[in-house]
Write a protein that holds these residues in place. Sequence first.
Motif, PDB file in Angstrom:
ATOM      1  N   ALA A  44      28.795  33.944  55.593  1.00 25.19           N
ATOM      2  CA  ALA A  44      28.420  32.504  56.023  1.00 25.19           C
ATOM      3  C   ALA A  44      28.100  31.914  54.706  1.00 25.19           C
ATOM      4  O   ALA A  44      27.976  30.569  54.876  1.00 25.19           O
ATOM      5  CB  ALA A  44      26.895  32.930  56.813  1.00 25.19           C
ATOM      6  N   GLY A  45      27.671  32.703  53.530  1.00 23.68           N
ATOM      7  CA  GLY A  45      27.388  31.795  52.416  1.00 23.68           C
ATOM      8  C   GLY A  45      28.926  31.391  51.574  1.00 23.68           C
ATOM      9  O   GLY A  45      28.821  30.518  51.026  1.00 23.68           O
ATOM     10  N   GLY A  46      29.930  31.754  52.103  1.00 21.47           N
ATOM     11  CA  GLY A  46      31.369  31.074  51.765  1.00 21.47           C
ATOM     12  C   GLY A  46      31.561  32.246  50.265  1.00 21.47           C
ATOM     13  O   GLY A  46      30.863  32.954  49.880  1.00 21.47           O
ATOM     14  N   THR A  47      32.980  31.959  49.776  1.00 24.75           N
ATOM     15  CA  THR A  47      33.254  32.624  48.615  1.00 24.75           C
ATOM     16  C   THR A  47      33.294  31.829  47.269  1.00 24.75           C
ATOM     17  O   THR A  47      33.324  30.685  47.406  1.00 24.75           O
ATOM     18  CB  THR A  47      34.980  32.894  48.854  1.00 24.75           C
ATOM     19  OG1 THR A  47      34.897  33.583  50.173  1.00 24.75           O
ATOM     20  CG2 THR A  47      35.340  33.806  47.663  1.00 24.75           C
ATOM     21  N   SER A  48      32.661  32.271  46.494  1.00 22.26           N
ATOM     22  CA  SER A  48      32.529  31.477  45.111  1.00 22.26           C
ATOM     23  C   SER A  48      33.581  30.964  44.684  1.00 22.26           C
ATOM     24  O   SER A  48      34.803  31.599  44.607  1.00 22.26           O
ATOM     25  CB  SER A  48      31.705  32.381  44.227  1.00 22.26           C
ATOM     26  OG  SER A  48      32.846  33.366  43.485  1.00 22.26           O
ATOM     27  N   GLN A  49      33.587  29.945  43.802  1.00 25.22           N
ATOM     28  CA  GLN A  49      34.411  29.214  43.183  1.00 25.22           C
ATOM     29  C   GLN A  49      35.162  30.116  42.340  1.00 25.22           C
ATOM     30  O   GLN A  49      36.490  30.080  42.014  1.00 25.22           O
ATOM     31  CB  GLN A  49      34.171  27.911  42.603  1.00 25.22           C
ATOM     32  CG  GLN A  49      35.429  27.083  41.984  1.00 25.22           C
ATOM     33  CD  GLN A  49      36.179  26.386  43.107  1.00 25.22           C
ATOM     34  OE1 GLN A  49      35.748  26.221  44.374  1.00 25.22           O
ATOM     35  NE2 GLN A  49      37.395  26.075  42.795  1.00 25.22           N
ATOM     36  N   SER A  50      34.610  30.691  41.375  1.00 27.29           N
ATOM     37  CA  SER A  50      35.079  31.558  40.403  1.00 27.29           C
ATOM     38  C   SER A  50      35.964  32.693  40.973  1.00 27.29           C
ATOM     39  O   SER A  50      37.006  32.923  40.496  1.00 27.29           O
ATOM     40  CB  SER A  50      33.945  32.330  39.698  1.00 27.29           C
ATOM     41  OG  SER A  50      33.140  32.984  40.135  1.00 27.29           O
ATOM     42  N   ARG A  51      35.575  33.224  42.141  1.00 27.63           N
ATOM     43  CA  ARG A  51      36.577  34.400  42.668  1.00 27.63           C
ATOM     44  C   ARG A  51      37.719  33.662  43.255  1.00 27.63           C
ATOM     45  O   ARG A  51      38.718  34.419  43.296  1.00 27.63           O
ATOM     46  CB  ARG A  51      35.370  35.074  43.669  1.00 27.63           C
ATOM     47  CG  ARG A  51      34.977  36.493  43.128  1.00 27.63           C
ATOM     48  CD  ARG A  51      34.837  37.392  44.374  1.00 27.63           C
ATOM     49  NE  ARG A  51      34.182  38.478  43.569  1.00 27.63           N
ATOM     50  CZ  ARG A  51      32.867  39.026  44.285  1.00 27.63           C
ATOM     51  NH1 ARG A  51      32.388  38.398  45.081  1.00 27.63           N
ATOM     52  NH2 ARG A  51      32.418  40.266  43.525  1.00 27.63           N
ATOM     53  N   MET A  52      37.523  32.756  43.809  1.00 32.47           N
ATOM     54  CA  MET A  52      38.682  31.982  44.317  1.00 32.47           C
ATOM     55  C   MET A  52      39.864  31.708  43.097  1.00 32.47           C
ATOM     56  O   MET A  52      40.886  31.892  43.404  1.00 32.47           O
ATOM     57  CB  MET A  52      38.504  30.695  45.126  1.00 32.47           C
ATOM     58  CG  MET A  52      37.804  30.841  46.448  1.00 32.47           C
ATOM     59  SD  MET A  52      38.403  32.216  47.465  1.00 32.47           S
ATOM     60  CE  MET A  52      40.035  31.329  47.768  1.00 32.47           C
ATOM     61  N   GLN A  53      39.236  31.353  42.130  1.00 32.96           N
ATOM     62  CA  GLN A  53      40.093  30.959  40.835  1.00 32.96           C
ATOM     63  C   GLN A  53      40.719  32.132  40.346  1.00 32.96           C
ATOM     64  O   GLN A  53      41.865  32.279  40.098  1.00 32.96           O
ATOM     65  CB  GLN A  53      39.275  30.261  39.895  1.00 32.96           C
ATOM     66  CG  GLN A  53      38.847  29.051  40.247  1.00 32.96           C
ATOM     67  CD  GLN A  53      37.957  28.207  39.180  1.00 32.96           C
ATOM     68  OE1 GLN A  53      37.396  29.127  38.267  1.00 32.96           O
ATOM     69  NE2 GLN A  53      37.702  26.857  39.242  1.00 32.96           N
ATOM     70  N   LEU A  54      39.990  33.433  40.403  1.00 31.07           N
ATOM     71  CA  LEU A  54      40.573  34.402  40.046  1.00 31.07           C
ATOM     72  C   LEU A  54      41.573  35.170  41.030  1.00 31.07           C
ATOM     73  O   LEU A  54      42.640  35.379  40.511  1.00 31.07           O
ATOM     74  CB  LEU A  54      39.250  35.703  39.935  1.00 31.07           C
ATOM     75  CG  LEU A  54      39.949  36.990  39.880  1.00 31.07           C
ATOM     76  CD1 LEU A  54      40.431  37.279  38.471  1.00 31.07           C
ATOM     77  CD2 LEU A  54      38.660  37.841  39.665  1.00 31.07           C
ATOM     78  N   LEU A  55      41.243  34.859  42.227  1.00 28.76           N
ATOM     79  CA  LEU A  55      42.541  35.317  43.172  1.00 28.76           C
ATOM     80  C   LEU A  55      43.569  34.474  43.070  1.00 28.76           C
ATOM     81  O   LEU A  55      44.776  35.134  43.241  1.00 28.76           O
ATOM     82  CB  LEU A  55      41.707  34.888  44.567  1.00 28.76           C
ATOM     83  CG  LEU A  55      42.332  35.664  45.850  1.00 28.76           C
ATOM     84  CD1 LEU A  55      41.977  37.056  45.533  1.00 28.76           C
ATOM     85  CD2 LEU A  55      41.651  35.259  47.059  1.00 28.76           C
ATOM     86  N   GLN A  56      43.531  33.218  42.784  1.00 25.87           N
ATOM     87  CA  GLN A  56      44.871  32.361  42.577  1.00 25.87           C
ATOM     88  C   GLN A  56      45.410  32.980  41.128  1.00 25.87           C
ATOM     89  O   GLN A  56      46.664  32.728  41.353  1.00 25.87           O
ATOM     90  CB  GLN A  56      44.483  30.882  42.405  1.00 25.87           C
ATOM     91  CG  GLN A  56      43.835  30.387  43.708  1.00 25.87           C
ATOM     92  CD  GLN A  56      44.893  30.584  44.844  1.00 25.87           C
ATOM     93  OE1 GLN A  56      45.960  30.262  44.520  1.00 25.87           O
ATOM     94  NE2 GLN A  56      44.628  30.734  45.895  1.00 25.87           N
ATOM     95  N   VAL A  57      44.876  33.388  40.148  1.00 27.41           N
ATOM     96  CA  VAL A  57      45.356  33.608  38.936  1.00 27.41           C
ATOM     97  C   VAL A  57      46.121  34.914  39.107  1.00 27.41           C
ATOM     98  O   VAL A  57      47.081  35.364  38.661  1.00 27.41           O
ATOM     99  CB  VAL A  57      44.160  33.800  37.762  1.00 27.41           C
ATOM    100  CG1 VAL A  57      45.043  34.612  36.588  1.00 27.41           C
ATOM    101  CG2 VAL A  57      43.840  32.313  37.675  1.00 27.41           C
ATOM    102  N   LEU A  58      45.413  35.946  39.878  1.00 21.92           N
ATOM    103  CA  LEU A  58      46.024  37.248  40.218  1.00 21.92           C
ATOM    104  C   LEU A  58      47.218  37.135  40.724  1.00 21.92           C
ATOM    105  O   LEU A  58      48.388  37.804  40.764  1.00 21.92           O
ATOM    106  CB  LEU A  58      45.044  38.282  40.864  1.00 21.92           C
ATOM    107  CG  LEU A  58      43.898  38.552  40.060  1.00 21.92           C
ATOM    108  CD1 LEU A  58      42.858  39.484  40.672  1.00 21.92           C
ATOM    109  CD2 LEU A  58      44.353  39.208  38.727  1.00 21.92           C
ATOM    110  N   LYS A  59      47.118  36.353  42.025  1.00 24.18           N
ATOM    111  CA  LYS A  59      48.344  36.161  42.692  1.00 24.18           C
ATOM    112  C   LYS A  59      49.535  35.552  41.992  1.00 24.18           C
ATOM    113  O   LYS A  59      50.853  35.954  42.133  1.00 24.18           O
ATOM    114  CB  LYS A  59      48.047  34.911  43.870  1.00 24.18           C
ATOM    115  CG  LYS A  59      49.092  34.736  44.892  1.00 24.18           C
ATOM    116  CD  LYS A  59      48.497  33.764  45.915  1.00 24.18           C
ATOM    117  CE  LYS A  59      49.699  33.522  46.833  1.00 24.18           C
ATOM    118  NZ  LYS A  59      49.363  32.421  48.042  1.00 24.18           N
TER     119      LYS A  59
END
Length: 661
Positions: free
Chosen positions: A227-242
């Motif tokens: 409900a709180g959503g995914t943090s911006q830092s984690r989403m950025q990390l996710l994109q970098v790893l991808k």
Amino acid sequence: MPAYLRLLLPLLFVVGTQAATAQTADTAEAVIQEQAAGNKIKLNALLRPLRQVAGAPEAYYSYCWELGDGSYSFAREPEHIYKDTGTYQVRLFATNNYDDGKKPRSRPRPVKVKTRTLLAANNPSNFFSGKGVLEMKTNCMPLPGEDMLLMLGYRNLQVQAGVSGSIMLLYNEKQFRQSSFEVAEARVYHKERGIGMDSLLAFTHDNVWDNELEAHGGGLFTASVTAGGTSQSRMQLLQVLKQEMSGYQAHRIFRIEDLQQQEERLIFLQINTLPEMIKDTNAVVTIGALFIPDDPAMEMERFNLELQIVASHDPNRMMLRNRRMNYRFTGKNKNLDYKVRFQNTGKGPAKKVVVTVAIPGMVNSSTVELLQSKPECGWCKQVYSGGSCIDTVLYKDSIQFVFNNIYLPGTQQDGIADPDSTMGFVKYRLHFAKGLVKNSFRSSAAIVFDKNEPIYTNKSVGGFKKGWSPGILAGYGFLPGSKPDIGKHNWVVGATLSEYAPYKRYWQWELYVQRYSSYEQLIGRRDGGDTLINGRDYKLAYRERYNKVNVLTVELVPFSIRQNFNSWIAAGAGVLVSAELNRTTARMYRAVVAESTTQLPFVVPDKEEERVASSFGSWRGALFADVQLGRVRVGPVAGLRFLQYTNPGYSQLLLYAGWKF
């Protein structure tokens, strides 16, 4: 027993015994021996005799010891002090250089340390040659069908202690269809453990995350959001790893924790080099490693290890990184990055090393740019007299890289335990010359240590991907003489497919349709007589009944071989299969009549009685040959083609124009 058998049996026994002995020697495993003095262990190994490759430098073994406590050694007979008592599994990975046999098999040997008499020092391992936190080394270059030891080292260069994070190993590049490596075993000594992608993200500092991330291979990098959503830092990390993983087929992730300041650790990975690996010994594969810290304030770091596929173990090799290029997008300024590795295998140091590389004809030697070298030296024009330096000498078909006043130890030199110190390389960049043609290009190197005989490397072969070149075709054909069941003229429109900008021979496929001019088939004729038209009497001059035929065919060229003699003239020959896509037959009649009173003749307009259509009712084949003028590799062309059809037999001449894209 016959006399000839009594003579042959001893000979067969000797030959069989020698073959069995050679096979045993060739596949023998390394026998590890140790001498213990408390917790100080000296190791050595018994290896099969070397089998010298004719014409090569003297054969020798290189050694890589895994000491069972997270330490390693490249020495032939290492001495190691273990910190604690216990049983340690020691492994030796020996590589046979300039030897035409197989590598000795490696089997762990338990070494027992019963007493602790000496204090082990925490000295740096000398594993790291760069300035980063990650580095990888292998005991040898990958040879299909053999195993390889990959040592993955990491360290803490931060001010703070207790660094934790994850290390991702990336292997099996997608640019190669075949899988190159299989991780057979990962041996860890500092409580590292394998984890999944969801765990990696969960360990990063974030207050909002529900840890529900589908594994790589299912829904790639899809996450359930709380409900709180995914943090911006984690989403950025996710994109970098991808992005980092996008070029690889496989990965492994290791969790590391509590890495103290200046501490160094090693993970040992035993890797099977798969037999189906690319057999191209000029190919360069890359294994990547990523350090992903838990603390977002620390930077992620990557290390790439480039490995050349080899057919034999030879430390002197030439590599070309981008050896298969797309010709369509290659210009004269396209980079060609070469790397020549060399190793002093002598009994003493080398002070001068000359690397002479052959330059392919379509490469401009004046564009040479030195990217990196080992030993790292300044230019001879810029250093003081007698200092270590490197110089280049340009010739029309070669370049010399000259290392002067250096110290490169030999592998057989006393006191040399690290093979890295005996190795060097030169990495340089070249550009294509004008008038680039789509042809393969070769290069090789000759390496001279001091005044010794030159050592020649492998041939590095570069080339271009074939690529596809679609084309369009339009033309006008005519049939000399009278031909059955076909119109005498036709129009052609279609498409071609071939290799892009071929230099010499190539295959071409074609598909086009032909619409023939309509023709008539006479059914019958009646001369004279009376007829009645609209209630009036007429004299009939004649009346004809005929079929009016229209034919539309589809022409398929399943294969044709073509030759470009230069950029402006080409010729080809091939086989064609033709089918009637549509044949329409209209039953018609026409007449010439005259009024019985005035005797003025007039023509009765042609009238259609019935129409019959059919598809694929007739098949025929043909052989053809043609010549082309124009931009025959890419661009507009004009051609003349002669076709000889069968079923029925007739000839056709086709004038056409086309364009290859």
